[in-house]
Design an enzyme around this catalytic site. Sequence first.
Site, PDB file in Angstrom:
ATOM      1  N   LYS A  27      -2.071 -10.357  23.689  1.00 57.59           N
ATOM      2  CA  LYS A  27      -2.642  -9.622  24.794  1.00 57.59           C
ATOM      3  C   LYS A  27      -2.932 -10.374  26.060  1.00 57.59           C
ATOM      4  CE  LYS A  27      -4.757  -6.171  21.469  1.00 57.59           C
ATOM      5  NZ  LYS A  27      -5.894  -5.951  20.517  1.00 57.59           N
TER       6      LYS A  27
ATOM      7  N   GLU B 162       0.920  -1.214   0.072  1.00 59.09           N
ATOM      8  CA  GLU B 162      -0.118   0.113   0.004  1.00 59.09           C
ATOM      9  C   GLU B 162       0.779   1.241  -0.128  1.00 59.09           C
ATOM     10  OE1 GLU B 162      -0.579  -2.517   1.795  1.00 59.09           O
ATOM     11  OE2 GLU B 162      -2.585  -3.292   2.094  1.00 59.09           O
TER      12      GLU B 162
END
Length: 542
Positions: A440, A331
């Site tokens: 996490k 991108e």
Amino acid sequence: MKTGTMQDWPLNVWKLIDHAAINHGSREIVSLTCEGQEVRTSWRQVQGRAKQVAEALRKMGIRQGDRVATLAWNTHRHIESWYGISGMGGVAHTVNPRLFPEQIAYIANHAEDRVLFLDPTFVPLVEKLAQSLKTVEHFVILTSREHMPKEASVNFLCYEELLAGEDADAPWTVVEETAPSGLCYTSGTTGNPKGVQYSHRANVLHAMAANMGDVLDIRSQSVVLPVVPMYHANAWGVPYAAAAAGAKLVLCGPNFDPPTIANMIRKENVTLTLAVPTVWLGMLQHLEATSGDLGALKRVVIGGSAAPRAMIEAFEEKYGVDVCHAWGMTEMTPLGTLGSLSAEAAELPRAKQIDLKCKQGRAIFGVELKLVDDEGRELPRDGVAFGRLLVRGPWIVASYFKGDGGQILDADGWFDTGDVATIDPAGYMQITDRSKDVIKSGGEWISSIEIENLAIGCPGVAEAAVIGVAHPKWDERPLLIIIRKEGAAVSGAEILKYLEGKIAKWWMPDAVEFVDSIPHTATGKIQKTALREQFSGYKLAA
Ligand code: ADP
């Protein structure tokens, strides 16, 4: 007067190759081809043949904005095709042959490719796929008549015959600099691949930026070997940047094996080479086994995934080569940051410089970086706070091809890279994870990449991957997955011992598993989704 008084000189990509042909015409392009030949050509010849490609496409009825695909390795013919396609107003769509055949068909249909240029290697693949490539009208094999298949189920055209007789002085097609010139799909580890359509302007600006001293530092005296394939994020812009600089190019075609690459580096006096870490892992093993050297090589650029410290140290200390870490993405055309040393860093002791080289580097002029937390609040550039990495600039995507994925910029024009990073006060950015791979644990984030890079430095470890596995108390805990070096017997306990003191205690993996292979994506990255699937339901000792 509201405007300046300078000329309007649209930044068309063919201007790069015109410059190379006029000012560096005899500078060589050396290619190893699929037919097993070594072809030596030059910028002047490549420019003339690219114009013949452009003429041939015009005669096929290809119009401005139409997509013409390539399924090809790094060779002079692939470069000619690129410039020829964009130079007649077409859009050069590089297809990654390492994708699954169904993905290739999806991409070609989505792009509505009208012509497909393919290397002889891909004849069997294209014969299988041809029926499902709904929009392709012509299949052109990038070869000469004697290497065309004798029998084939597809009506293949021969590239050299197609070019023969076309005008090598034909004019280019002038298009607006904002017109599309290239198309590349992201690998799409989840969901369908999405297309990024590069403009002429983005490619030219990116080429000029790439050649800056603190970026790739390509000059007319440089000899550049991009191992990174042209179908992976434009070979990091090298075919454009090398033309702007008038550098010599060395292209290894379908050969990615360390002996061939090392041989070309030495034989052709390569000064700069670029590839993903897995390639360099193999190269270092090869050099060690053969007591080989790297000839005149000055700099190796490593990107696409994080370069482990042990790799950076080996290149710098054993082979005297400057290692430059690069970060970017499809991108972003793709370069975003480069790890060259700042003036202050140049004064630091060696070990501290290596610390900095392990980071992904500083923003290139033309790329703005920003870190935010999950609520979108900007985080400090203190080298500690880590958050989502956002980018903005003239060669950064504004939307995906055909609007896939909808609105992808925030209200201020920032694009979320999907990476999690820190930025230190000197501007060095460090990727700590992809946002979907971060572990996490108890509300805090653990960087899988950092653990992987340290683990790879442990004697006996060939490759390492870290994924989060479910934990009843902490939500997720890190699981370390290891491939041992051949003949090594290193144990899980030994690896954990090695990591002790190098990472925070609560980052220590809860378990170590040994495997024979780790899945990689079509662009050489560890495929965490597949690993998570493989280890789904994995039970950690409480
Ligand atoms: P793909 O199609 O394989 O996703 P990209 O080249 O576009 O191909 O991948 C871009 C991503 O690769 C980045 O968002 C980042 O996560 C990762 N990446 C690129 N360079 C580095 C690097 N030097 N260190 C760590 N990760 C990197």
